[in-house]
Design an enzyme around this catalytic site. Structure first.
Site, PDB file in Angstrom:
ATOM      1  N   SER A 188     -35.599  -1.256  13.250  1.00  0.00           N
ATOM      2  CA  SER A 188     -34.430  -1.687  12.722  1.00  0.00           C
ATOM      3  C   SER A 188     -33.337  -1.054  13.659  1.00  0.00           C
ATOM      4  O   SER A 188     -33.572  -0.251  14.466  1.00  0.00           O
ATOM      5  CB  SER A 188     -34.194  -1.009  11.582  1.00  0.00           C
ATOM      6  OG  SER A 188     -32.895  -1.035  10.953  1.00  0.00           O
ATOM      7  N   TYR A 201     -35.588   6.253   5.444  1.00  0.00           N
ATOM      8  CA  TYR A 201     -35.758   5.089   6.212  1.00  0.00           C
ATOM      9  C   TYR A 201     -35.669   4.744   7.430  1.00  0.00           C
ATOM     10  O   TYR A 201     -36.490   4.373   8.307  1.00  0.00           O
ATOM     11  CB  TYR A 201     -34.715   3.731   5.399  1.00  0.00           C
ATOM     12  CG  TYR A 201     -34.961   2.618   5.993  1.00  0.00           C
ATOM     13  CD1 TYR A 201     -36.101   1.631   5.525  1.00  0.00           C
ATOM     14  CD2 TYR A 201     -34.060   2.055   6.957  1.00  0.00           C
ATOM     15  CE1 TYR A 201     -35.960   0.382   6.103  1.00  0.00           C
ATOM     16  CE2 TYR A 201     -33.965   0.654   7.224  1.00  0.00           C
ATOM     17  CZ  TYR A 201     -35.186   0.041   6.858  1.00  0.00           C
ATOM     18  OH  TYR A 201     -35.150  -1.313   7.578  1.00  0.00           O
TER      19      TYR A 201
HETATM   20  P1  NAD Z   1     -37.831  -8.275   1.928  1.00  0.00           P
HETATM   21  O1  NAD Z   1     -37.504  -7.629   0.716  1.00  0.00           O
HETATM   22  O2  NAD Z   1     -37.631  -9.811   1.936  1.00  0.00           O
HETATM   23  O3  NAD Z   1     -38.986  -7.928   2.717  1.00  0.00           O
HETATM   24  C1  NAD Z   1     -39.753  -6.696   2.394  1.00  0.00           C
HETATM   25  C2  NAD Z   1     -41.135  -6.884   1.897  1.00  0.00           C
HETATM   26  O4  NAD Z   1     -41.909  -5.583   1.840  1.00  0.00           O
HETATM   27  C3  NAD Z   1     -41.155  -7.270   0.400  1.00  0.00           C
HETATM   28  O5  NAD Z   1     -41.205  -8.702   0.211  1.00  0.00           O
HETATM   29  C4  NAD Z   1     -42.666  -6.637   0.126  1.00  0.00           C
HETATM   30  O6  NAD Z   1     -43.727  -7.956  -0.112  1.00  0.00           O
HETATM   31  C5  NAD Z   1     -42.872  -5.843   1.221  1.00  0.00           C
HETATM   32  N1  NAD Z   1     -43.203  -4.551   0.694  1.00  0.00           N
HETATM   33  C6  NAD Z   1     -42.498  -3.428  -0.028  1.00  0.00           C
HETATM   34  N2  NAD Z   1     -43.257  -2.515  -0.325  1.00  0.00           N
HETATM   35  C7  NAD Z   1     -44.639  -2.856  -0.179  1.00  0.00           C
HETATM   36  C8  NAD Z   1     -45.904  -2.201  -0.517  1.00  0.00           C
HETATM   37  N3  NAD Z   1     -46.026  -0.951  -1.200  1.00  0.00           N
HETATM   38  N4  NAD Z   1     -46.956  -2.938  -0.316  1.00  0.00           N
HETATM   39  C9  NAD Z   1     -46.820  -4.161   0.202  1.00  0.00           C
HETATM   40  N5  NAD Z   1     -45.766  -4.944   0.398  1.00  0.00           N
HETATM   41  C10 NAD Z   1     -44.770  -4.087   0.182  1.00  0.00           C
HETATM   42  O7  NAD Z   1     -36.774  -7.696   3.201  1.00  0.00           O
HETATM   43  P2  NAD Z   1     -36.591  -7.976   4.678  1.00  0.00           P
HETATM   44  O8  NAD Z   1     -35.045  -7.281   4.886  1.00  0.00           O
HETATM   45  O9  NAD Z   1     -36.995  -9.109   4.939  1.00  0.00           O
HETATM   46  O10 NAD Z   1     -37.585  -6.801   5.150  1.00  0.00           O
HETATM   47  C11 NAD Z   1     -38.489  -6.978   6.056  1.00  0.00           C
HETATM   48  C12 NAD Z   1     -38.552  -5.865   7.277  1.00  0.00           C
HETATM   49  O11 NAD Z   1     -37.256  -5.866   7.879  1.00  0.00           O
HETATM   50  C13 NAD Z   1     -38.671  -4.531   6.714  1.00  0.00           C
HETATM   51  O12 NAD Z   1     -39.678  -3.810   7.377  1.00  0.00           O
HETATM   52  C14 NAD Z   1     -37.247  -4.012   6.784  1.00  0.00           C
HETATM   53  O13 NAD Z   1     -37.139  -2.442   6.855  1.00  0.00           O
HETATM   54  C15 NAD Z   1     -36.738  -4.551   8.052  1.00  0.00           C
HETATM   55  N6  NAD Z   1     -35.444  -4.656   8.105  1.00  0.00           N
HETATM   56  C16 NAD Z   1     -34.572  -5.297   7.486  1.00  0.00           C
HETATM   57  C17 NAD Z   1     -33.077  -5.265   7.783  1.00  0.00           C
HETATM   58  C18 NAD Z   1     -32.182  -6.029   6.769  1.00  0.00           C
HETATM   59  O14 NAD Z   1     -30.820  -5.908   6.997  1.00  0.00           O
HETATM   60  N7  NAD Z   1     -32.731  -6.734   5.919  1.00  0.00           N
HETATM   61  C19 NAD Z   1     -32.672  -4.671   8.619  1.00  0.00           C
HETATM   62  C20 NAD Z   1     -33.523  -4.139   9.680  1.00  0.00           C
HETATM   63  C21 NAD Z   1     -34.699  -4.044   9.305  1.00  0.00           C
END
Ligand code: NAD
Ligand code: MG
Length: 296
Positions: A188, A201
């Protein structure tokens, strides 16, 4: 002279205030307003991953969903992992992958369990007939402004969700991955420029970045590439389940140089590239998709 194929990144996707909203963890894509763009109606493949077999965690929603759709349209068979509460989102992704003419395997389960990680990798490899790509995208993010109020439960669960499963899944996958395979983790912007309300985080995302670099050196001899993607603010369920302080939802992403949040589809081409043979000289790298913040 104007060129109608040129698209302004400032206005290419939603750039207004988001309606204030919240959901309980882990949240559903189908309940987000507006619905994120994960490429459902727009991603066009060109055979870049023809015949590959990919395991994608967090494949039900957000960035993982966009990656799953793109991988299938690039010709890969796909196994996706998600939490049981997210079954309805996962079923939507299943339909889209089948429409792309690819095999899809749905494997619900909690990555905080080491035994489940092993089972997940074995089942994915078994049902897909091998494994070439690990796209490790699942993650947990909860904002907490005051360290004295940051619970041990939250600290543990953030590490247990974001960091440990990468070790466990890669460990379990080594017997399947061959030269040419690709591992992609998800860090991230928080690993480079941490927010004061995301202590736990941001620290896990720093760990993922370092683990990716170390692993890339360990696996280079085997012809397995390891890279990470560093998203900035992306409109996904993660943000409305407590990932952002509630008051930050409406203007989410607007302080970035490109003045809006990103959409999951804007990440998919990077996950495709890193998985593909085109990235044959790329390992140990972090790719920023941040709306302009620096990842170096
Ligand atoms: P999202 O909520 O769509 O995806 C996160 C997913 O993590 C969930 O759909 C869920 O299936 C999974 N998850 C969470 N806890 C879990 C567990 N205990 N067991 C199995 N699965 C689990 O959100 P997103 O933003 O698409 O996140 C995807 C990745 O991107 C994450 O690693 C997040 O940290 C990273 N990220 C997101 C952003 C943002 O702004 N959205 C920014 C930087 C990094
Ligand atoms: Mg989800």
């Amino acid at each position: 002279m104007s060129d109608e194929s040129l698209i302004n990144p400032l206005t290419k996707y939603f750039n207004q205030d988001y309606p204030n909203q919240s959901q309980p963890e882990p949240g559903l894509e189908s309940k987000l307003d507006p619905k994120p763009d994960a490429g459902e109606d727009s991603y066009q493949g060109s055979g870049q991953l023809k015949g590959r077999k990919a395991l994608i965690t967090g494949g039900d929603s957000g960035i993982g969903r966009a990656t799953a759709i793109a991988y299938a349209r690039e010709g890969a068979d796909v196994a996706i992992n998600y939490l049981p509460e997210e079954e309805s989102d996962a079923q939507e992704v299943k339909t889209l992958i089948e429409k792309a003419g690819q095999k899809v395997v749905l494997i619900a389960g909690d990555l905080k369990s080491e035994a489940f990680n092993q089972k997940l990798v074995d089942q994915a490899a078994d049902e897909l007939g091998g494994l070439d790509i690990l796209a490790l995208i699942a993650g947990k993010q909860q904002a907490a402004g005051d360290i004295t109020k940051l619970s041990t439960k939250q600290i543990k669960e953030t590490f247990e969700t974001n960091v440990y499963p990468i070790f466990w899944m890669v460990k379990a996958a080594m017997k399947y991955l061959k030269p040419g395979a690709s591992i992609i983790t998800t860090t991230s912007i928080q690993a480079y420029n941490p927010s004061p309300y995301l202590l736990d985080y941001a620290t896990t995302k720093g760990a993922i970045r370092t683990l990716t670099q170390a692993l890339s050196r360990q696996l280079a001899d085997k012809g397995i590439r390891v890279n990470t993607v560093a998203p900035g603010p992306i409109w996904t369920p993660l943000q409305v389940v407590g990932g952002q302080p509630q008051a930050s939802i409406p203007k989410f992403g607007q302080s970035k140089p490109l003045k809006r949040a990103g959409q999951p589809i804007e990440l998919a081409p990077v996950y495709v590239f890193l998985a593909s043979d085109k990235a044959s000289y790329v390992t140990g790298q972090s790719y920023g998709v941040t709306g302009g913040d620096f990842t170096n």
